[in-house]
Design an enzyme around this catalytic site. Structure first.
Site, PDB file in Angstrom:
ATOM      1  CG  HIS B 265      15.339  47.589  70.968  1.00  0.00           C
ATOM      2  ND1 HIS B 265      16.069  46.477  70.629  1.00  0.00           N
ATOM      3  CD2 HIS B 265      15.239  47.584  72.314  1.00  0.00           C
ATOM      4  CE1 HIS B 265      16.393  45.817  71.744  1.00  0.00           C
ATOM      5  NE2 HIS B 265      15.897  46.459  72.770  1.00  0.00           N
ATOM      6  CG  ASP B 277      16.533  42.973  74.899  1.00  0.00           C
ATOM      7  OD1 ASP B 277      15.996  43.994  74.444  1.00  0.00           O
ATOM      8  OD2 ASP B 277      17.668  42.969  75.389  1.00  0.00           O
ATOM      9  CD  GLU B 311      18.160  49.275  73.913  1.00  0.00           C
ATOM     10  OE1 GLU B 311      18.230  49.701  75.079  1.00  0.00           O
ATOM     11  OE2 GLU B 311      18.546  48.131  73.597  1.00  0.00           O
ATOM     12  CD  GLU B 312      19.929  45.056  73.010  1.00  0.00           C
ATOM     13  OE1 GLU B 312      20.680  45.506  73.879  1.00  0.00           O
ATOM     14  OE2 GLU B 312      18.890  44.417  73.276  1.00  0.00           O
ATOM     15  CG  ASP B 339      13.996  47.403  75.560  1.00  0.00           C
ATOM     16  OD1 ASP B 339      14.060  46.177  75.341  1.00  0.00           O
ATOM     17  OD2 ASP B 339      14.998  48.155  75.554  1.00  0.00           O
ATOM     18  CG  HIS B 409      21.733  41.160  76.253  1.00  0.00           C
ATOM     19  ND1 HIS B 409      22.487  42.205  76.720  1.00  0.00           N
ATOM     20  CD2 HIS B 409      20.583  41.732  75.800  1.00  0.00           C
ATOM     21  CE1 HIS B 409      21.833  43.336  76.577  1.00  0.00           C
ATOM     22  NE2 HIS B 409      20.661  43.074  76.029  1.00  0.00           N
TER      23      HIS B 409
END
Lengths: 453, 453
Positions: B265, B277, B311-312, B339, B409
């Site tokens: 993504h 990520d 995606e997130e 991912d 994140h």
């Protein structure tokens, strides 16, 4: 409960204890951040001896002792300095570090033209005519296409180890070696070297250069092969000094005469704090015994942790331990070294007989939940290798190797690059294998049928 | 040459190309360092769309296109701020970050007493009486004893995802969630959350707190449960905006109607640069097609790279891709997502039928020289999951997971934490599996005998 279930439960207890109540990371924190780099013969190496001995004493082992061993003492002195001069006065500094064991340059430094070669075998091709009076620049890179970075290292490290001895024969005045590093960066990586039979008066200084600067120097040379390189090393070889292997033991309850060893090396290079090489192996080995104590598992065979001194530049500790074991006629059945970094463990390599190896492979399924899958014949570890004799099985923990040489012998071999979980998984993986060997024993080699793998 | 030798040789070529002449790391450098964090609806997300499209166009694929998709746009605004007040005027700042999708606090911030709970299920036990007017502090840590850190994450993330919706029902005025991080450090980790059916007027602000500060706050509360926490969030939810999935295709030479997808993504959170990520998955997926082009391997089936948007915080891209595929009646036989970070690849997990899974497992030996050993049933990836239908096999690359949540994140999900070789090994591993599926096809599910694994 069948025996496999019992083993599986014990594995779970070992991993839980290491991950939930482990001590390896705290020990490493102390070794790395309170003591730091532990070059043989240094004050820090002695501090590490005292600290680890005290920590082992707190575990309530049956015995803890120091095994005296004389070690070489080499000191770096003031930080090295080097520059490339493309025309008089036009210079650019490059990052170098003396190789361990190198002689210093003359007080005013060494300045000479440079000849780039791709390995020791190139020297004969160029001959004295082209080498005499120059600095030889060994620039064969580590192969990036090999999956095991240790294999890449093995294919290059002869440049570092014997480059100076060989180049000296052709009249070179110094040696610069591309750092054993797969990454392009600015950090030079030191490491051991040997002058072999070269008389002291004929020894030439040798340093490693960072991969970025190796590429830079090589590029410059294609444009101007008359450029000069200046470097100054301030290192010094001293007389041997007294040091120690640190040993702790849980004496076997049923077969005390059968000895199992887990170990790593206490000494390190001096540029970083030696967290991966080999602080990790030291604390993981200590942790194996602590896990057994905490879980109240009393091994049937004798289990020793051996923290070897002087792996990096002499192997005196490994040799001494084997020598004493031989003189006492001790029966070592197994020796496992962790000296490949504190990264996620993948398995082990073994130096074993075929029947022994089959026996070990039959345990693979037990390791699967922990993602431990690598059980192959191959090397063990430098410190335990001298124990090779008769039925002993030697082994090395094999962590993921991809990042190891990013840090190996360089200033960034430091605590923050060790992941707590990865370190703890390694300790638990070692303890689990030791547990199986203690419980089930190891096959004897049928010498009549001994098969070389 | 027998077929297995041919496959083995092709594997070697794929890995060599990725490790010796790979492009994934350079692409990631650009995405991470020239563009940076790519939150859905942001300028950076749009830059990433344009950059990756242009790079795919340079590969000489058969088609490259943008697939329009409307995405949510949430912005963080000025950096968050929080402190603990143990008595009037006696404060200490703590590190927090708004959860993605949170409403802001009132302009003056939110200040209230704190109730610590170990999970959403604790709320009913305390009830409105004890929760009303307070900030709920969800502090259940990730379990360190699980070997897969994704499993640990799965056991905690409900606190982050639905903590605010649930705590709001009991009259809480805000929510602070312990960061989903196995390490103790000072970095708060953001991530998606949902208010479910909560009306806008009843939504309460939610933030993550660093693990160190979670431990600090928890410790303080045991001494003084009347302390107050102040926090201020400046985030904002905007109207949906236009964005795109980026798609490139090599059309199959024999079975163009059978489609294989590789993807990651494009969007990321905004605190770091989204290297692990999922910059890593994006560039690895692009690299799969580049490797085939460079090796002049022409797939028999159609191979698409899909760089999913959002995606997130919405999964709009994954859903859109599946919706369009369905409307066109496309026949996807395989979809692989990367991912889970750019770490050393260990294998794959699959969502497949038993016969299909057996077929894939029969290829394991080919991967062994590359230390790829993990082939298990399990999840695939959020973006490819909506493709689930009929015979399609879904898969996820499974890299080593130990360090993933150290960065996930958070502000330290940055380029320097991706190792070039690990990234490249992942791309080659993906390409190798795609090659086998292209060459051998995948078994159809015998629906009469369909077995659930």
């Amino acid at each position: 409960m069948n025996p496999e279930e019992a083993d599986s439960l014990m594995f779970r207890k070992i991993y839980d204890m290491s991950l939930l109540n482990g001590k390896s990371y705290d020990w490493l924190d102390y070794l790395s951040n309170n003591i730091g780099g532990r070059l043989s013969g240094s004050y820090q190496a002695q501090q590490a001896v005292e600290y680890t001995k005290a920590q082992l004493e707190e575990l309530g082992l049956d015995k803890v002792w120091l095994q005296p061993v004389m070690v070489p003492k080499w000191t770096r002195g003031a930080k090295e300095f080097a520059y490339v001069e493309t025309s008089p006065g036009l210079t650019k500094n490059v990052n170098i570090t003396a190789l361990g064991g190198s002689v210093p340059t003359p007080a005013g430094g060494t300045k000479a033209r440079v000849i780039e070669v791709q390995g020791v075998e190139d020297l004969a091709r160029y001959g004295k005519e082209q080498i005499q009076g120059k600095i030889v620049f060994f620039n064969r890179p580590m192969r990036p296409d090999l999956i095991s970075t240790f294999e890449s290292y093995g294919g290059c490290v002869d440049q570092r180890y014997s480059g100076a001895a060989e180049a000296g024969k052709y009249g070179a005045v110094g040696v610069i070696v591309r750092s054993m590093n797969l990454r392009m960066d600015d950090l030079p990586h030191t490491g051991s070297m040997s002058y072999g039979e070269t008389p002291v008066s004929k020894r030439i200084p040798a340093a490693a250069i960072s991969t970025n600067d190796a590429a830079y120097l090589s590029g410059l040379l294609t444009m101007n092969n008359e450029l000069e390189l200046y470097f100054k090393l301030n290192c010094e070889q001293h007389a041997d000094v007294q040091s120690y292997n640190v040993i702790g033991e849980i004496t076997g309850s049923e077969h005390p005469e059968e000895i199992m060893v887990v170990g790593g090396h206490l000494d390190s290079w001096d540029l970083g704090d030696g967290s991966h090489d080999d602080g990790a192996g030291v604390v993981q080995s200590m942790e194996v015994l602590r896990l057994f104590k905490e879980l109240n598992y009393k091994p049937k065979r004798t289990l020793r942790v051996v923290l070897f001194m002087n792996e990096e530049n002499g192997l005196r500790g490994g040799n001494k331990y084997a020598e004493v074991a031989k003189s006492k006629n001790e029966n070592h059945i197994f020796a496992l070294e962790s000296d490949a970094g504190g990264f996620t463990p993948r398995g082990f390599s073994f130096d074993a007989d075929k029947a022994q190896f089959s026996q070990i492979q039959s345990w693979k399924e037990l390791f699967k939940p922990y993602l431990i899958h690598y059980f192959e014949m191959g090397g063990s570890g430098a410190d335990v290798a001298p124990l090779k004799k008769g039925d002993v099985v030697l082994a090395g923990l094999r962590p993921d190797s991809q990042r190891y040489f990013d840090h190996h012998h360089a200033a960034n071999d430091t605590f923050e690059h060790v992941n707590k979980r990865e370190l703890e998984l390694g300790a638990a993986t070692m303890a689990s294998l030791v547990y199986l060997i203690d419980k089930h024993g190891l096959k004897k080699i049928d010498t009549a049928k001994k098969e070389k793998l």
